[in-house]
Design a protein around this motif. Structure first.
Motif, PDB file in Angstrom:
ATOM      1  N   SER A  68     -17.468 -25.720  16.604  1.00  0.00           N
ATOM      2  CA  SER A  68     -17.409 -25.789  18.066  1.00  0.00           C
ATOM      3  C   SER A  68     -18.627 -25.169  18.726  1.00  0.00           C
ATOM      4  CB  SER A  68     -16.162 -25.068  18.574  1.00  0.00           C
ATOM      5  OG  SER A  68     -15.018 -25.635  18.044  1.00  0.00           O
ATOM      6  N   LEU A  69     -19.187 -24.147  18.104  1.00  0.00           N
ATOM      7  CA  LEU A  69     -20.303 -23.427  18.719  1.00  0.00           C
ATOM      8  C   LEU A  69     -21.675 -24.026  18.424  1.00  0.00           C
ATOM      9  CD1 LEU A  69     -19.281 -19.692  18.259  1.00  0.00           C
ATOM     10  CD2 LEU A  69     -19.228 -21.062  20.336  1.00  0.00           C
ATOM     11  N   TRP A  72     -23.380 -26.197  21.127  1.00  0.00           N
ATOM     12  CA  TRP A  72     -23.823 -25.409  22.282  1.00  0.00           C
ATOM     13  C   TRP A  72     -25.065 -24.591  21.956  1.00  0.00           C
ATOM     14  CZ3 TRP A  72     -22.013 -26.811  26.713  1.00  0.00           C
ATOM     15  CH2 TRP A  72     -20.772 -27.414  26.780  1.00  0.00           C
ATOM     16  N   LEU A  75     -27.928 -26.988  22.022  1.00  0.00           N
ATOM     17  CA  LEU A  75     -28.282 -27.327  23.395  1.00  0.00           C
ATOM     18  C   LEU A  75     -29.092 -26.214  24.043  1.00  0.00           C
ATOM     19  CD1 LEU A  75     -27.905 -29.237  25.873  1.00  0.00           C
ATOM     20  CD2 LEU A  75     -25.916 -27.831  26.446  1.00  0.00           C
TER      21      LEU A  75
END
Length: 83
Positions: A68-69, A72, A75
């Motif tokens: 999930s991380l 991010w 990004l």
């Protein structure tokens, strides 16, 4: 052995992200196989208090968290490098 299990689980999560985002075709399959092998090895060598299944659930939670991380983090990495 706990540290090795954690490192292998994190590596599996990162490899899953790399396989989805950057690889194509046969390379994607090979990266997923390596990720699954890392995750399976982490499950097989884990020694956590509470027994085998609590260790597997803890490592699965860490794997899902890393998966999930990582988008991010990628990004934010791209934004900081761009400007």
């Amino acid at each position: 052995m706990l540290a090795l299990s954690l490192i292998l689980t994190i590596a599996a999560g990162v490899l899953s992200h790399v396989g989805v985002r950057l690889m194509q075709g046969v390379q994607r399959v090979l990266v997923f196989l390596v990720a699954l092998a890392c995750l399976g090895l982490a499950f097989s060598i884990t020694i956590l208090p509470g027994g085998y299944w609590s260790g597997v659930y803890a490592l699965l939670s860490l794997y899902i968290l890393v998966c999930s991380l990582t988008p991010w983090i990628a990004l934010l990495w791209r934004r900081n490098r761009a400007g």
